[in-house]
Design a protein around this motif. Structure first.
Motif, short mmCIF file in Angstrom:
data_model
loop_
_atom_site.label_atom_id
_atom_site.label_comp_id
_atom_site.label_asym_id
_atom_site.label_seq_id
_atom_site.Cartn_x
_atom_site.Cartn_y
_atom_site.Cartn_z
N VAL A 1 -15.07 9.82 12.54
CA VAL A 1 -14.24 10.07 11.24
C VAL A 1 -12.85 10.04 11.29
O VAL A 1 -12.16 9.33 10.35
CB VAL A 1 -14.78 11.50 10.75
N VAL A 2 -12.15 10.77 12.58
CA VAL A 2 -10.70 10.49 12.29
C VAL A 2 -10.54 9.16 12.75
O VAL A 2 -9.51 8.66 12.07
CB VAL A 2 -10.17 11.33 13.69
N ALA A 3 -11.05 8.11 13.64
CA ALA A 3 -10.73 6.96 14.04
C ALA A 3 -10.81 6.19 12.93
O ALA A 3 -10.03 5.24 12.51
CB ALA A 3 -11.68 6.53 14.96
N HIS A 4 -11.81 6.41 11.84
CA HIS A 4 -11.97 5.62 10.78
C HIS A 4 -10.70 5.67 9.63
O HIS A 4 -10.21 4.72 9.08
CB HIS A 4 -13.22 5.94 9.94
N GLU A 5 -10.44 6.70 9.45
CA GLU A 5 -9.10 7.01 8.60
C GLU A 5 -8.08 6.54 9.36
O GLU A 5 -6.97 5.94 8.48
CB GLU A 5 -8.99 8.48 8.33
N PHE A 6 -7.75 6.38 10.56
CA PHE A 6 -6.58 5.71 11.27
C PHE A 6 -6.75 4.19 10.86
O PHE A 6 -5.83 3.67 10.90
CB PHE A 6 -6.47 6.15 12.61
N GLY A 7 -7.79 3.75 10.94
CA GLY A 7 -8.10 2.48 10.61
C GLY A 7 -7.54 2.12 9.23
O GLY A 7 -7.05 0.91 9.21
N HIS A 8 -7.67 3.09 8.32
CA HIS A 8 -6.98 2.56 7.10
C HIS A 8 -5.63 2.41 7.22
O HIS A 8 -4.97 1.70 6.49
CB HIS A 8 -7.48 3.72 5.92
N HIS A 9 -5.09 3.45 7.95
CA HIS A 9 -3.62 3.22 8.18
C HIS A 9 -3.01 2.01 8.78
O HIS A 9 -2.10 1.38 8.49
CB HIS A 9 -3.15 4.31 9.32
N ILE A 10 -4.04 1.20 10.08
CA ILE A 10 -3.77 0.11 10.31
C ILE A 10 -3.87 -0.80 9.12
O ILE A 10 -2.86 -1.87 9.22
CB ILE A 10 -4.70 -0.22 11.42
N GLN A 11 -4.61 -0.85 8.02
CA GLN A 11 -4.71 -1.86 7.13
C GLN A 11 -3.35 -1.56 6.20
O GLN A 11 -3.16 -2.64 5.73
CB GLN A 11 -5.88 -1.40 6.38
N ALA A 12 -3.06 -0.42 6.18
CA ALA A 12 -1.58 -0.23 5.62
C ALA A 12 -0.56 -1.00 6.03
O ALA A 12 0.31 -1.55 5.51
CB ALA A 12 -1.47 1.29 5.44
N LEU A 13 -0.59 -0.74 7.63
CA LEU A 13 0.44 -1.67 8.28
C LEU A 13 0.42 -3.03 8.15
O LEU A 13 1.43 -4.04 8.10
CB LEU A 13 0.36 -1.16 9.70
N THR A 14 -0.84 -3.91 8.41
CA THR A 14 -1.19 -4.99 8.26
C THR A 14 -1.25 -5.65 6.88
O THR A 14 -0.97 -6.93 6.75
CB THR A 14 -2.50 -5.57 8.81
N GLY A 15 -1.36 -4.87 5.88
CA GLY A 15 -1.37 -5.39 4.44
C GLY A 15 -2.84 -5.60 3.93
O GLY A 15 -2.85 -6.03 2.75
N ASP A 16 -3.62 -5.35 4.73
CA ASP A 16 -4.91 -5.57 4.38
C ASP A 16 -5.61 -4.79 3.30
O ASP A 16 -6.47 -5.26 2.36
CB ASP A 16 -5.97 -5.58 5.52
N PRO B 1 -2.49 6.20 1.43
CA PRO B 1 -1.32 5.24 1.66
C PRO B 1 -0.15 5.68 1.38
O PRO B 1 0.80 5.30 1.72
CB PRO B 1 -1.85 4.21 1.02
N ALA B 2 0.02 6.33 0.04
CA ALA B 2 1.50 6.81 -0.33
C ALA B 2 2.33 7.53 0.62
O ALA B 2 3.54 7.21 0.40
CB ALA B 2 1.36 7.28 -1.99
N ASP B 3 1.69 8.53 1.13
CA ASP B 3 2.51 9.36 2.08
C ASP B 3 2.33 8.85 3.60
O ASP B 3 2.63 9.57 4.55
CB ASP B 3 2.42 10.86 1.70
N ARG B 4 1.05 7.78 3.61
CA ARG B 4 0.65 7.41 5.06
C ARG B 4 0.29 8.66 6.02
O ARG B 4 0.92 8.92 6.94
CB ARG B 4 1.80 6.56 5.81
N THR B 5 -0.53 9.35 5.51
CA THR B 5 -1.09 10.59 5.93
C THR B 5 -2.64 10.62 5.90
O THR B 5 -3.14 10.39 4.83
CB THR B 5 -0.58 11.75 5.16
N ALA B 6 -3.25 11.17 6.90
CA ALA B 6 -4.63 11.17 7.12
C ALA B 6 -5.02 12.77 7.05
O ALA B 6 -4.24 13.54 7.86
CB ALA B 6 -5.25 10.64 8.57
N TYR B 7 -5.87 13.07 6.15
CA TYR B 7 -6.14 14.49 5.84
C TYR B 7 -7.62 14.84 6.34
O TYR B 7 -8.44 14.13 6.19
CB TYR B 7 -5.98 14.80 4.38
N PHE B 8 -7.76 15.97 7.10
CA PHE B 8 -9.20 16.57 7.69
C PHE B 8 -9.30 17.95 7.31
O PHE B 8 -8.57 18.79 7.88
CB PHE B 8 -8.92 16.30 8.94
N ASP B 9 -10.51 18.17 6.73
CA ASP B 9 -11.01 19.57 6.73
C ASP B 9 -12.19 19.51 7.74
O ASP B 9 -13.31 18.85 7.36
CB ASP B 9 -11.52 20.08 5.51
#
Length: 304
Positions: free
Chosen positions: A175-190, A144-152
């Motif tokens: 897997v990719v979509a789940h991590e983007f889901g966390h980004h949506i939570q950062a945007l909504t405040g959840d 959340p701090a850099d609003r970045t999703a990391y994938f190996d």
């Protein structure tokens, strides 16, 4: 879920980063994602030090996919069309990111927020993030701090070989979509609703993860109608029953109960942080069936 051969891939939405060594990242202080409390990064596959200490990753491939973890070859040269995404795991991440970035402006609007694209990085080895040091052993995660999703992409093979997920590509795309889901939570405040040290089947941390699973299901339901803005071709072909089974198998494979049983030989529900296999399947399918992100409120129900 197969990519449409005629769709184009925009590699400018994904970068590559690699570092030396394989040192395990320690619990990271999130500088603004969860109210500044000291927590492990909100990642799909972080289940505490006991699990992390056992994690290791090799190179991976999906069927005939050729995976490079060195980052020495250019994504722009390798990943051009949906056909490339069907044969190369890195290109599959690129295509999935493209599709997610095309879908979520409307999805976020339905949630009352404006969508801002997160950064997406293909990684290997160890590297630095806005949340601190990280390594491939941590699995895919969102900072959340850099609003970045990391994938190996090496993780995808482990997801199948060690945790029993199907070999279908939608398992990886989930897997990719789940991590983007966390980004949506950062945007909504959840994301701020998860409380430090709150664990268990009905905890706020579990509810956060299940909501990200639900958002992944919502994207999957809309993916075949999400088109490349340049060619007009849908990024992905319509889902089949096997595609859905593949995604569900991935969600189940990383349930707290299954991970704990494999890593420790026993299940301790009071320490759950991500949800059981059944919970994760239920919320992915709820998002997929409804196809609307408003149905992903995991915080209001008395039980999830």
């Amino acid at each position: 879920m197969t990519f449409s051969p005629g769709s184009g891939l925009d590699t400018s939405q994904v970068s590559q980063r690699s570092g030396g060594g394989g040192g395990l990242g320690l619990p990271i202080k999130v500088g603004g994602g969860l109210g500044g409390v000291a927590v492990l990064v909100i990642g799909l596959f972080l289940f505490g030090p006991d699990f992390l200490n056992q994690a290791s990753h090799g190179s991976a491939a999906y069927d005939d996919a050729q995976v490079s973890s060195s980052g020495s070859d250019s994504l722009a040269e390798t990943c051009r069309t949906g056909e490339d995404a069907n044969r190369d795991a890195r290109c599959r991440v690129v295509g999935t990111v493209n599709s997610l970035n095309q879908y979520w402006p409307s999805g976020a609007s339905a949630l009352g927020v404006k969508y801002a694209r997160p950064d997406a990085v293909l990684t290997s080895g160890s590297w630095s993030t806005g949340c601190g040091s990280a390594s491939s052993a941590m699995g895919p995660f969102y900072c959340p701090a850099d609003r970045t999703a990391y994938f190996d992409v090496g993780f995808f093979d482990e997801l199948r070989s060690q945790y029993g997920a199907d070999r279908g590509p939608l398992a990886e795309e989930y897997v990719v979509a789940h991590e983007f889901g966390h980004h949506i939570q950062a945007l909504t405040g959840d994301s701020q609703r998860a409380r430090q040290g709150d664990t268990g089947p009905q905890s706020s941390s579990v509810r956060l993860e299940l909501q990200a699973d639900c958002y992944a299901g919502v994207w999957a339901a809309n993916a075949a109608q999400t088109s490349d803005p340049v060619t007009g071709e849908p990024y992905l072909e319509p889902l089949t029953g096997d595609d859905v089974k593949s995604a569900v198998s991935a969600a189940q494979a990383v349930g707290d109960d299954r991970i704990q049983r494999k890593a420790r030989g026993r299940v301790t529900p009071e320490s759950f942080t991500h949800g059981t296999a059944q919970q994760r399947e239920t919320w992915f399918m709820r998002g997929y069936s409804a196809a609307e992100p408003q149905t992903c409120d995991t915080f209001s129900p008395s039980t999830v």
